[in-house]
Design an enzyme around this catalytic site. Sequence first.
Site, PDB file in Angstrom:
ATOM      1  N   ASP A  98       0.860  -1.181   0.000  1.00 16.87           N
ATOM      2  CA  ASP A  98       0.000   0.000   0.000  1.00 16.87           C
ATOM      3  C   ASP A  98       0.896   1.230   0.000  1.00 16.87           C
ATOM      4  OD1 ASP A  98       0.972   0.071   2.568  1.00 16.87           O
ATOM      5  OD2 ASP A  98      -0.929  -0.388   3.533  1.00 16.87           O
ATOM      6  N   SER A  99       0.296   2.398  -0.004  1.00 14.70           N
ATOM      7  CA  SER A  99       1.088   3.631  -0.139  1.00 14.70           C
ATOM      8  C   SER A  99       1.599   4.131   1.203  1.00 14.70           C
ATOM      9  CB  SER A  99       0.225   4.731  -0.760  1.00 14.70           C
ATOM     10  OG  SER A  99      -0.758   5.148   0.179  1.00 14.70           O
ATOM     11  N   GLY A 101      -0.364   5.704   3.161  1.00 12.31           N
ATOM     12  CA  GLY A 101      -1.257   6.809   3.510  1.00 12.31           C
ATOM     13  C   GLY A 101      -2.297   6.436   4.553  1.00 12.31           C
ATOM     14  N   GLY A 223     -10.883   3.795   0.769  1.00 15.93           N
ATOM     15  CA  GLY A 223     -11.818   4.555   1.588  1.00 15.93           C
ATOM     16  C   GLY A 223     -13.122   3.840   1.859  1.00 15.93           C
ATOM     17  N   ASP A 273      -7.480  -7.554   0.234  1.00 17.06           N
ATOM     18  CA  ASP A 273      -6.544  -7.840   1.325  1.00 17.06           C
ATOM     19  C   ASP A 273      -7.260  -7.498   2.616  1.00 17.06           C
ATOM     20  OD1 ASP A 273      -6.173  -4.781   1.077  1.00 17.06           O
ATOM     21  OD2 ASP A 273      -5.120  -5.303   2.931  1.00 17.06           O
TER      22      ASP A 273
END
Lengths: 384, 384
Positions: A98-99, A101, A223, A273
């Site tokens: 993932d990033s 964030g 989100g 995930d």
Amino acid sequence: MTSDTPADTFSFTLSATDGAARTGFVSTPRGRIRTPAFMPVGTVATVKGLYFDQVKAAGADIVLGNTYHLMLRPGAERVAKLGGLHKFMRWDGPILTDSGGFQVMSLSSLRKMTEQGVTFRSHVDGAYHEMSPERSVEIQGLLGADIQMQLDECVRLPCTDEEAERAMRLSLRWAERSKRAFETQPKGRALFGIVQGGAVPALRVESARALADMDFPGYSIGGLAVGEPQEVMLAMIETVAPHLPTTKPRYLMGVGTPDDLLESVARGIDMFDCVMPTRSGRHALAFTRFGRINLKNARHAEDPRPLDEESDCPALRDYSRAYLHHLVRCEEMLGAMLISWANIHYYQQLMAGARAAIAAGRYADYVAETKAGWARGDLPLWEG
Amino acid sequence: MTSDTPADTFSFTLSATDGAARTGFVSTPRGRIRTPAFMPVGTVATVKGLYFDQVKAAGADIVLGNTYHLMLRPGAERVAKLGGLHKFMRWDGPILTDSGGFQVMSLSSLRKMTEQGVTFRSHVDGAYHEMSPERSVEIQGLLGADIQMQLDECVRLPCTDEEAERAMRLSLRWAERSKRAFETQPKGRALFGIVQGGAVPALRVESARALADMDFPGYSIGGLAVGEPQEVMLAMIETVAPHLPTTKPRYLMGVGTPDDLLESVARGIDMFDCVMPTRSGRHALAFTRFGRINLKNARHAEDPRPLDEESDCPALRDYSRAYLHHLVRCEEMLGAMLISWANIHYYQQLMAGARAAIAAGRYADYVAETKAGWARGDLPLWEG
């Protein structure tokens, strides 16, 4: 190209569809990812309580690493120095990162968000770090991730429409910057754009269309599964999916329960995930064909039956519920190890069944049969 | 009888001696125990953090279960109802159980000791329990232990000579009662008497002789490794060993460090158990051919070398020190799992080496070579 030849580029092949449900595979230089795919989460370079041999044998083609956790410990530059994340943790299949964030927002403190990026203090030692779209991609590159995520801003639901819109537009600008930053990475890796927009259909559609115009090799839906009811999540998937190219994989981030997976696959999702199988495993909760089984419950104390005698997973087949209950009660590592293993296996089995059912054009039946199995429930011994 | 034929009785065969050191095997209906043997401790029906397949593959022929822990959870009658401890925890080799006496003294509260036995409150839930020589043997029988221990009273060192004598004499009377209680158990199981007597040579000799007269199939030396210096322990072994029959196995309870094992084998001990390899494994301390390695230490953070690249154990051979250090720092289960596994393997390797060296008549050389390896130490990377 035969099915055993490693790809030298990243690609997605759809083999069959059944309604909105899809099955196929993602090709990467590190191997194929059969879709729909559930990706076990290896937060800090370990799928908690499992050996990677067990993860592989359970049927997982790909695992996830968390950029936020790995940048703090052991550090991206250190992992790179040690030969990359695959070598470091001994997993030779594809890795998605993932990033960072999402965890920056949920775990760190003293965050300061600007157009440029975000500064924050580590939840581990309080040290200051900076995260920008460029740095996130750089970190993921140092880790050597095969599939990387753009940095996005993920807002908690519920939120105001204005907040959802601001975060979505920022995420789009960061998508552009992430894409430029990614250009220097080796061929065969892929960067996904992330659809945001809260629970506002028009924002979700705008986000999906804008990202599709940027032509990413895959699209994530972010989100969601952040506190909203399942029907809101499913409605958002239904809103977004038609605006994403059918020729690219779709990844629903951080989802979810077995039921979430089945319902999302029915709406065109290819990748998932979630920490649920391992986190639940550490809390004595097993996911099985017969629904959830809470092994803390005293009624298992003298039950000689395994979780699923027909499974080919030792954790499900070979250990009595009485023994698992005992291990859980004594807070023994082996209890968490076995139940996490069983759950990872069950999630993979669930996805394998979905793939086969879609290929056979009977996905709706598969969903109905699977839910009937859950509803049959964890029968007491005297009814078994 | 060929070497693969299961014995239907309990017996001990000495194959070779080298000075006071001995090698051979204990035959039981569940399989052979090659001696000198180190028995991994499966306190509550699990060797903490390991799969029993790993314990077996490491070379362990026998494991230990703790009567005190198992009588409290899950309970001896419950284990019997579920088919015995072997089936419950999935270990088909021999199992040795202690009497429970040691943990009653060290873990329980509100103990009341009489000639008859001891009443105590569980450290788990405060419930009252009774333990007598007869009940201890009954519990061990319900568990299905292949090698059982008489109930004894183990006093902490240092203690007064009077206290040591009182406990030793009580233990002898309990030995008689344990032996009678054991008579109803199935053929092929064995009950060991336990030598007590603190650090008083005359008491130890008296205890050993009295037990030898009772003709047990094996003899334990208890009440050592309870805080005294190693030289006191070794002196007591030297005092006791000549008074035990050479034709019966000798088990030094609760010992010890790798050095303790080598020195005790040199003095005629055949069997050992200790929580050290797994407890140390949970605290980041690895035992290797190169001595102890504390994986918490920051100098391992970028060390790509495994603990022992020549080992045939994956835990020692396949994982970098950098990765183990990272797992330990993040308090990940896999760190404890891998280091415990490595330690169990090393202890077995140490005993296998001892057996081979005794058979070859070069035990003293083996001890010297092994200690030289430890002294060589855990070299920093730049010297490696």
